[in-house]
Scaffold this motif. Sequence first.
Motif, PDB file in Angstrom:
ATOM      1  N   GLY A   1      -9.324 -55.256  30.599  1.00  0.00           N
ATOM      2  CA  GLY A   1     -10.048 -56.500  30.375  1.00  0.00           C
ATOM      3  C   GLY A   1      -9.785 -57.107  29.011  1.00  0.00           C
ATOM      4  O   GLY A   1     -10.400 -58.107  28.640  1.00  0.00           O
ATOM      5  N   TYR A   2      -8.911 -56.533  28.248  1.00  0.00           N
ATOM      6  CA  TYR A   2      -8.513 -57.059  26.939  1.00  0.00           C
ATOM      7  C   TYR A   2      -7.120 -56.512  26.619  1.00  0.00           C
ATOM      8  O   TYR A   2      -6.673 -55.564  27.265  1.00  0.00           O
ATOM      9  CB  TYR A   2      -9.527 -56.679  25.845  1.00  0.00           C
ATOM     10  CG  TYR A   2      -9.614 -55.196  25.566  1.00  0.00           C
ATOM     11  CD1 TYR A   2      -8.889 -54.608  24.536  1.00  0.00           C
ATOM     12  CD2 TYR A   2     -10.436 -54.365  26.331  1.00  0.00           C
ATOM     13  CE1 TYR A   2      -8.968 -53.254  24.286  1.00  0.00           C
ATOM     14  CE2 TYR A   2     -10.529 -53.015  26.087  1.00  0.00           C
ATOM     15  CZ  TYR A   2      -9.795 -52.461  25.059  1.00  0.00           C
ATOM     16  OH  TYR A   2      -9.873 -51.118  24.810  1.00  0.00           O
ATOM     17  N   PRO A   3      -6.418 -57.083  25.655  1.00  0.00           N
ATOM     18  CA  PRO A   3      -5.058 -56.597  25.360  1.00  0.00           C
ATOM     19  C   PRO A   3      -5.084 -55.243  24.642  1.00  0.00           C
ATOM     20  O   PRO A   3      -4.962 -55.162  23.425  1.00  0.00           O
ATOM     21  CB  PRO A   3      -4.460 -57.693  24.480  1.00  0.00           C
ATOM     22  CG  PRO A   3      -5.624 -58.415  23.897  1.00  0.00           C
ATOM     23  CD  PRO A   3      -6.752 -58.275  24.871  1.00  0.00           C
ATOM     24  N   ALA A   4      -5.239 -54.187  25.396  1.00  0.00           N
ATOM     25  CA  ALA A   4      -5.334 -52.837  24.843  1.00  0.00           C
ATOM     26  C   ALA A   4      -3.959 -52.240  24.531  1.00  0.00           C
ATOM     27  O   ALA A   4      -3.820 -51.448  23.611  1.00  0.00           O
ATOM     28  CB  ALA A   4      -6.074 -51.930  25.816  1.00  0.00           C
ATOM     29  N   ILE A   5      -2.951 -52.617  25.318  1.00  0.00           N
ATOM     30  CA  ILE A   5      -1.619 -52.018  25.199  1.00  0.00           C
ATOM     31  C   ILE A   5      -0.602 -53.096  24.809  1.00  0.00           C
ATOM     32  O   ILE A   5      -0.548 -54.144  25.426  1.00  0.00           O
ATOM     33  CB  ILE A   5      -1.198 -51.358  26.530  1.00  0.00           C
ATOM     34  CG1 ILE A   5      -2.214 -50.297  26.959  1.00  0.00           C
ATOM     35  CG2 ILE A   5       0.207 -50.766  26.442  1.00  0.00           C
ATOM     36  CD1 ILE A   5      -2.375 -49.148  25.983  1.00  0.00           C
ATOM     37  N   ARG A   6       0.185 -52.823  23.774  1.00  0.00           N
ATOM     38  CA  ARG A   6       1.229 -53.747  23.359  1.00  0.00           C
ATOM     39  C   ARG A   6       2.613 -53.264  23.754  1.00  0.00           C
ATOM     40  O   ARG A   6       3.549 -54.021  23.848  1.00  0.00           O
ATOM     41  CB  ARG A   6       1.180 -53.987  21.856  1.00  0.00           C
ATOM     42  CG  ARG A   6       1.658 -52.803  21.032  1.00  0.00           C
ATOM     43  CD  ARG A   6       1.699 -53.109  19.557  1.00  0.00           C
ATOM     44  NE  ARG A   6       1.910 -52.088  18.593  1.00  0.00           N
ATOM     45  CZ  ARG A   6       2.080 -50.804  18.703  1.00  0.00           C
ATOM     46  NH1 ARG A   6       2.059 -50.242  19.865  1.00  0.00           N
ATOM     47  NH2 ARG A   6       2.270 -49.997  17.705  1.00  0.00           N
ATOM     48  N   GLN A   7       2.713 -51.949  24.003  1.00  0.00           N
ATOM     49  CA  GLN A   7       4.021 -51.358  24.237  1.00  0.00           C
ATOM     50  C   GLN A   7       3.868 -50.114  25.106  1.00  0.00           C
ATOM     51  O   GLN A   7       2.844 -49.445  25.070  1.00  0.00           O
ATOM     52  CB  GLN A   7       4.625 -50.975  22.876  1.00  0.00           C
ATOM     53  CG  GLN A   7       5.988 -50.399  22.904  1.00  0.00           C
ATOM     54  CD  GLN A   7       6.470 -50.074  21.484  1.00  0.00           C
ATOM     55  OE1 GLN A   7       5.744 -50.216  20.516  1.00  0.00           O
ATOM     56  NE2 GLN A   7       7.689 -49.617  21.387  1.00  0.00           N
ATOM     57  N   VAL A   8       4.922 -49.815  25.861  1.00  0.00           N
ATOM     58  CA  VAL A   8       4.952 -48.612  26.686  1.00  0.00           C
ATOM     59  C   VAL A   8       6.108 -47.750  26.201  1.00  0.00           C
ATOM     60  O   VAL A   8       7.203 -48.249  25.952  1.00  0.00           O
ATOM     61  CB  VAL A   8       5.149 -48.971  28.182  1.00  0.00           C
ATOM     62  CG1 VAL A   8       5.449 -47.745  29.004  1.00  0.00           C
ATOM     63  CG2 VAL A   8       3.941 -49.683  28.728  1.00  0.00           C
ATOM     64  N   ARG A   9       5.850 -46.483  26.027  1.00  0.00           N
ATOM     65  CA  ARG A   9       6.920 -45.536  25.707  1.00  0.00           C
ATOM     66  C   ARG A   9       7.051 -44.594  26.892  1.00  0.00           C
ATOM     67  O   ARG A   9       6.073 -43.987  27.340  1.00  0.00           O
ATOM     68  CB  ARG A   9       6.604 -44.742  24.443  1.00  0.00           C
ATOM     69  CG  ARG A   9       7.832 -43.933  23.995  1.00  0.00           C
ATOM     70  CD  ARG A   9       7.563 -43.221  22.729  1.00  0.00           C
ATOM     71  NE  ARG A   9       6.854 -41.997  23.107  1.00  0.00           N
ATOM     72  CZ  ARG A   9       6.465 -41.071  22.260  1.00  0.00           C
ATOM     73  NH1 ARG A   9       6.638 -41.222  20.991  1.00  0.00           N
ATOM     74  NH2 ARG A   9       5.858 -39.991  22.706  1.00  0.00           N
ATOM     75  N   ILE A  10       8.255 -44.496  27.427  1.00  0.00           N
ATOM     76  CA  ILE A  10       8.501 -43.696  28.622  1.00  0.00           C
ATOM     77  C   ILE A  10       9.134 -42.371  28.215  1.00  0.00           C
ATOM     78  O   ILE A  10      10.119 -42.343  27.484  1.00  0.00           O
ATOM     79  CB  ILE A  10       9.417 -44.464  29.597  1.00  0.00           C
ATOM     80  CG1 ILE A  10       8.750 -45.784  29.980  1.00  0.00           C
ATOM     81  CG2 ILE A  10       9.717 -43.623  30.824  1.00  0.00           C
ATOM     82  CD1 ILE A  10       9.674 -46.768  30.631  1.00  0.00           C
ATOM     83  N   VAL A  11       8.552 -41.283  28.690  1.00  0.00           N
ATOM     84  CA  VAL A  11       9.049 -39.941  28.429  1.00  0.00           C
ATOM     85  C   VAL A  11       9.494 -39.363  29.761  1.00  0.00           C
ATOM     86  O   VAL A  11       8.702 -39.291  30.700  1.00  0.00           O
ATOM     87  CB  VAL A  11       7.941 -39.057  27.808  1.00  0.00           C
ATOM     88  CG1 VAL A  11       8.449 -37.659  27.549  1.00  0.00           C
ATOM     89  CG2 VAL A  11       7.399 -39.683  26.552  1.00  0.00           C
TER      90      VAL A  11
END
Length: 169
Positions: free
Chosen positions: A101-111
């Motif tokens: 409901g808000y911009p909690a994540i700016r980036q995803v790092r994939i492992v």
Amino acid sequence: MSYKKRGVQPISDIANGLMDPMLARRAGISTALLGSWDEIAGAEFADCTRPERIVWPRRGEPGQEDGYRPGQLVIACEGARALFLTHAQDELIDRINSFFGYPAIRQVRIVQKPVSQTHRLRRTMCPLPKAEARRLETMMEGIESDALRAAITRLGNAVLQPGQRSRTK
């Protein structure tokens, strides 16, 4: 001596109450995110991914003057599917932020690593009795979106299962 009579509480609520603070402290995530991951990730990635943790920026880092910056979600992904997830990560970030409901994540790092299938076990549901199935169908009249209709059908099937107690009674 009088005892307060406690209402019946689902074990999942008790477990989530115990687990959420620990998950938040260790991984920055909640059981709500883990429980909704299959729907957030979508059919294409639900079986091969798992959220591991959210890395929040430390206080006092550059760019932190205004108080809040979104975090980085670390996702475990199996094998070659990580490449496809990389291409779909903007859409995934939008879905995750919609969930919060808000911009909690700016980036995803994939492992890249194996994803345990043990958390994928779902409660098998019996078909609804005909009367309940008809009742659910009539409740959904007028819903045009197929995706919304499917989501409400899943929710309705879970709520109307025989043996489930209604909280409105």
